[in-house]
Design an enzyme around this catalytic site. Structure first.
Site, mmCIF file in Angstrom:
data_model
loop_
_atom_site.group_PDB
_atom_site.id
_atom_site.type_symbol
_atom_site.label_atom_id
_atom_site.label_comp_id
_atom_site.label_asym_id
_atom_site.label_seq_id
_atom_site.Cartn_x
_atom_site.Cartn_y
_atom_site.Cartn_z
ATOM 1 N N LEU A 31 12.561 -10.845 1.566
ATOM 2 C CA LEU A 31 12.895 -12.184 2.210
ATOM 3 C C LEU A 31 11.895 -13.158 1.745
ATOM 4 C CD1 LEU A 31 13.971 -14.133 4.385
ATOM 5 C CD2 LEU A 31 12.766 -12.897 6.271
ATOM 6 N N THR A 32 10.489 -12.807 1.875
ATOM 7 C CA THR A 32 9.222 -13.628 1.724
ATOM 8 C C THR A 32 9.581 -14.301 0.300
ATOM 9 O OG1 THR A 32 8.142 -12.355 3.554
ATOM 10 C CG2 THR A 32 7.070 -13.880 1.808
ATOM 11 N N SER A 60 7.024 -16.829 7.149
ATOM 12 C CA SER A 60 7.603 -16.805 8.470
ATOM 13 C C SER A 60 8.917 -17.469 8.849
ATOM 14 C CB SER A 60 6.466 -16.990 9.521
ATOM 15 O OG SER A 60 5.361 -16.072 9.164
ATOM 16 N N PHE A 102 4.930 -10.191 -1.907
ATOM 17 C CA PHE A 102 4.619 -9.439 -0.722
ATOM 18 C C PHE A 102 5.853 -8.566 -0.220
ATOM 19 C CE2 PHE A 102 1.977 -13.505 0.488
ATOM 20 C CZ PHE A 102 1.358 -13.282 -0.569
ATOM 21 N N THR A 145 7.052 -5.339 0.955
ATOM 22 C CA THR A 145 6.715 -3.930 1.148
ATOM 23 C C THR A 145 7.770 -2.645 0.529
ATOM 24 O OG1 THR A 145 6.134 -4.577 3.149
ATOM 25 C CG2 THR A 145 6.610 -2.141 3.159
ATOM 26 N N GLN A 173 -24.993 -0.467 29.901
ATOM 27 C CA GLN A 173 -23.811 -1.414 30.413
ATOM 28 C C GLN A 173 -23.182 -2.227 29.640
ATOM 29 O OE1 GLN A 173 -25.976 -3.108 34.022
ATOM 30 N NE2 GLN A 173 -25.058 -1.741 35.337
ATOM 31 N N GLN A 233 -18.285 -2.985 16.500
ATOM 32 C CA GLN A 233 -19.583 -3.666 17.198
ATOM 33 C C GLN A 233 -20.085 -2.375 17.970
ATOM 34 O OE1 GLN A 233 -20.604 -6.267 16.497
ATOM 35 N NE2 GLN A 233 -22.313 -6.699 17.797
ATOM 36 N N GLY A 274 -21.896 -0.123 15.607
ATOM 37 C CA GLY A 274 -23.146 -0.833 15.185
ATOM 38 C C GLY A 274 -23.113 -0.563 13.351
ATOM 39 N N GLU A 282 5.797 -10.405 9.262
ATOM 40 C CA GLU A 282 7.113 -10.497 10.401
ATOM 41 C C GLU A 282 6.883 -11.706 11.500
ATOM 42 O OE1 GLU A 282 9.095 -6.851 11.586
ATOM 43 O OE2 GLU A 282 8.301 -5.859 9.995
#
Length: 389
Positions: free
Chosen positions: A127-128, A134, A158, A160, A283, A340, A343, A367
């Site tokens: 499709l794309t 989109s 693109f 798939t 915490q 995060q 680290g 999609e």
């Protein structure tokens, strides 16, 4: 609501087998998949033997016959590991296969669906385009009928599974859009048809092992019987129907990836120490874990609700977009928090959260981008309000 083809009891067995397969055979080989940029043949064969290439194809056509409420439960399992696994059979069950299931003629279904469900045929959804992503209304690929044959010209990108595809489900314009319709039709084009040219495999940010490529159609000629549903008007509806269903599936995939990121974060925080203290006792780390948990829990509930509304027919437009928008954005935030929490370790290749961070970024794009989902949701709400006046 249509009666389910698979009972809850039988589905629990399918779900358990799928979870075991992923935990024991796929997760231990995630780094291999990433490094080699492919799904190993033995994993592919096992997935086919389990029926995963056709889990959403009706049983009369050789599939397992799962409905969308069951599909999303499987998708959350698929999302827990390398997204290339799901990509391998995703188009067969989803946006390509569903076009045939819902809009194909009996002859088209007989010719293709059993082979799609078994994994003997890989179907690809073309499709794309460079100027139409989109929003399919902007596509420029053309199909012209002459002497009982359709000739297709255009370029898709693109796409798939394009390098592996046996069948392309191709969207093309047969006339300009007007007040009677979009002028978009859908065609079944075998990959070995003269004039079909698949470009080199795309080099992507993530999702190694999930192959995409550009596909050119240069004077590709197919018979009239290649027109899906035998109707030129079926195309746009087929695209929208398949994409709406696919959006709920992608939302579930995002929840699975976010759950994995959360689990990796909790496990890391429980054992990794700073100054002799597990970081999970801090915490601010607990706050990050809490935000991840809230996002995952809300996403899972939303996916299940959207799937139920789709299956019942209550809402097949706004709810899928709500689920995809929230869950894919949520997965990005959860993956970011996971890095995060880890680290510097979270920035290292071969660490699961680093892969997840890259992989889930695509979920907000394909999609239907997050921006398109917002337009669908907002526009739909306004239209419903106007109808009520």
């Amino acid at each position: 609501m249509a009666e389910r083809e698979v009972s809850d009891e039988d589905f629990q067995d399918i779900l358990a087998q799928t979870r075991t397969f992923i935990q024991k055979e796929v997760i231990p080989r995630e780094n291999e998949i990433a490094e080699k940029d492919l799904i190993p043949d033995d994993i592919r064969r096992k997935a086919a033997d389990m029926g995963l290439f056709g889990y959403a194809i009706p049983q009369q056509w050789g599939g397992l016959g799962l409905d969308l409420t069951q599909d999303v439960e499987l998708a959350m399992e698929f999302g827990y590991t390398s997204l290339a696994l799901r990509s391998m059979f995703g188009t067969n069950n989803g946006i390509a296969g569903q076009v045939l299931v819902n809009f194909g003629t009996d002859e088209q279904k007989s010719e293709w669906l059993e082979r799609i469900a078994s994994g003997d045929v890989v179907a690809s959804f073309a499709l794309t385009e460079p100027e139409a992503g989109s929003n399919p209304a902007g596509l420029t690929t053309r199909a012209v009928l002459k002497d009982g044959k359709w000739t297709i010209n255009g370029t898709k990108r693109f796409i798939t599974n394009a390098p592996l595809a046996d069948l392309f489900v191709v969207f093309a314009r047969t006339r300009p859009a007007d007040e009677t319709g979009t002028g978009i039709a859908v065609f079944l084009v075998p990959a070995d048809t003269a004039g079909v040219v698949v470009g080199p495999k795309d080099k992507k940010m993530g999702q190694e092992g999930a192959w995409t490529a550009e596909v050119a159609f240069d004077d590709v000629t197919v018979p009239e019987s290649a027109l899906v549903g035998g109707s030129e008007e079926a195309g746009y509806r087929a695209a929208m129907t398949s994409l709406a269903r696919g959006r709920v599936h992608i939302a579930a995939l995002a929840v699975g990836s976010a759950q994995r990121a959360l689990d990796e974060s909790v496990a890391f925080a429980a054992v990794t120490k700073q100054g002799g203290t597990p970081i999970g006792d801090f915490q601010l780390v607990q706050a990050m874990l809490a935000d991840q948990q809230v996002g995952v829990s809300a996403g899972r509930a939303l996916v299940r609700d959207a799937a139920q509304k789709y299956v019942s027919g209550e809402d097949r437009r706004i709810a899928p977009s709500v689920a995809k928008l929230y869950c894919t954005e949520m997965a990005g935030k959860v993956a970011d928090l996971a890095v995060q929490v880890h680290g510097g370790t979270g920035y290292m290749r071969d660490v699961p959260v680093e892969r997840i961070y890259r992989e889930v970024r695509l979920l907000r794009l394909y999609e239907g981008t997050s921006e398109i989902q917002r337009l669908i949701i907002g526009g739909g709400l306004v239209r419903e309000a106007k109808k009520a006046l």
